[in-house]
Design a protein around this motif. Structure first.
Motif, short mmCIF file in Angstrom:
data_model
loop_
_atom_site.label_atom_id
_atom_site.label_comp_id
_atom_site.label_asym_id
_atom_site.label_seq_id
_atom_site.Cartn_x
_atom_site.Cartn_y
_atom_site.Cartn_z
N TYR A 42 39.88 153.30 19.60
CA TYR A 42 39.45 152.11 18.86
C TYR A 42 38.39 152.47 17.82
O TYR A 42 38.48 152.08 16.66
N PHE A 43 37.38 153.21 18.24
CA PHE A 43 36.27 153.56 17.35
C PHE A 43 36.76 154.40 16.18
O PHE A 43 36.39 154.14 15.04
N ILE A 53 41.89 145.06 13.90
CA ILE A 53 43.13 144.61 14.55
C ILE A 53 43.96 145.81 14.98
O ILE A 53 44.37 145.92 16.15
N PHE A 54 44.21 146.75 14.06
CA PHE A 54 44.97 147.94 14.44
C PHE A 54 44.18 148.81 15.41
O PHE A 54 44.76 149.45 16.28
N ALA A 55 42.88 148.82 15.28
CA ALA A 55 42.06 149.58 16.21
C ALA A 55 42.20 149.02 17.62
O ALA A 55 42.35 149.78 18.59
N GLN A 116 39.76 135.57 13.97
CA GLN A 116 39.53 136.94 14.39
C GLN A 116 39.80 137.11 15.88
O GLN A 116 40.45 138.07 16.29
N VAL A 117 39.31 136.19 16.68
CA VAL A 117 39.50 136.26 18.13
C VAL A 117 40.98 136.20 18.47
O VAL A 117 41.47 136.96 19.31
N VAL A 118 41.72 135.31 17.83
CA VAL A 118 43.15 135.17 18.10
C VAL A 118 43.90 136.44 17.72
O VAL A 118 44.76 136.92 18.47
N PHE A 119 43.57 137.01 16.56
CA PHE A 119 44.25 138.24 16.15
C PHE A 119 43.91 139.41 17.07
O PHE A 119 44.78 140.23 17.39
N ILE A 124 45.57 143.01 21.48
CA ILE A 124 45.40 143.52 22.85
C ILE A 124 46.69 143.28 23.65
O ILE A 124 47.18 144.19 24.33
N ALA A 125 47.25 142.09 23.55
CA ALA A 125 48.49 141.80 24.26
C ALA A 125 49.63 142.69 23.76
O ALA A 125 50.42 143.21 24.56
N SER A 126 49.70 142.90 22.46
CA SER A 126 50.75 143.75 21.89
C SER A 126 50.60 145.19 22.32
O SER A 126 51.59 145.89 22.58
N GLY A 127 49.37 145.68 22.40
CA GLY A 127 49.14 147.05 22.86
C GLY A 127 49.63 147.27 24.27
O GLY A 127 50.29 148.28 24.57
N PHE A 128 49.35 146.31 25.16
CA PHE A 128 49.86 146.41 26.52
C PHE A 128 51.38 146.29 26.56
O PHE A 128 52.05 146.97 27.33
N LEU A 129 51.92 145.41 25.73
CA LEU A 129 53.37 145.24 25.67
C LEU A 129 54.06 146.53 25.24
O LEU A 129 55.03 146.96 25.86
#
Length: 153
Positions: A42-43, A53-55, A116-119, A124-129
């Motif tokens: 992430y960093f 977002i991509f991070a 920002q929070v929603v994105f 986060i959900a997409s990363g786990f998916l």
């Protein structure tokens, strides 16, 4: 030196959260390592490549993949490593700013922070998916390979 302090803080925050949710003692250290790895991705991406977002997407993807490996190594459920390792990536600061802006009547800033929070939550959900999708592809490939070997005999 600042990066080292951040790494130590991420590790300790993950261990502390793991203790709060009664994580098994044998999973604490590995969960901290998974968390630090995801936060480092992430960093790096947030600092040198792209935005938050991509991070968050790739940081969470890293957490998801490493949690799968950790769960196989420790023979424990994946969620034991996923949830505590996610703590540094959760947009708590932005969510606080949304509530603060709503309380002070600054609805435009609240809307901006809420977006920002929603994105971030979607990333986060997409990363786990994506990590689980890759895991399922690997499992199917391994099963198909085993079936081909057994049918050749």
């Amino acid at each position: 030196m600042g990066l080292f302090i951040n790494i130590v803080c991420v590790y300790l925050a993950t261990i502390g959260f793991g203790l709060l949710v009664n994580l098994p003692k044998r999973a604490l250290n590995v969960s901290g390592i998974v968390s630090v790895s995801g936060w480092l991705v992430y960093f790096y991406i947030n600092t040198y490549i792209s935005g938050y977002i991509f991070a968050n997407l790739f940081g969470t993807f890293t957490v998801g993949i490493l949690s799968i490996f950790a769960s196989r190594y420790k023979k424990m459920p994946v969620i034991i490593f996923n949830i505590p390792a996610l703590v540094p990536l959760v947009p708590g600061g932005q969510a606080y700013q949304v509530m603060k802006s709503l309380a002070t009547g600054n609805f435009i800033l609240a809307k901006s922070n809420l977006i920002q929070v929603v994105f971030i939550a979607g990333a986060i959900a997409s990363g786990f998916l994506f990590s689980e999708f890759l895991n399922q592809l690997y499992i199917r490939w391994r099963v198909n390979l085993a079936n081909k070997k057994s049918s050749e005999k």
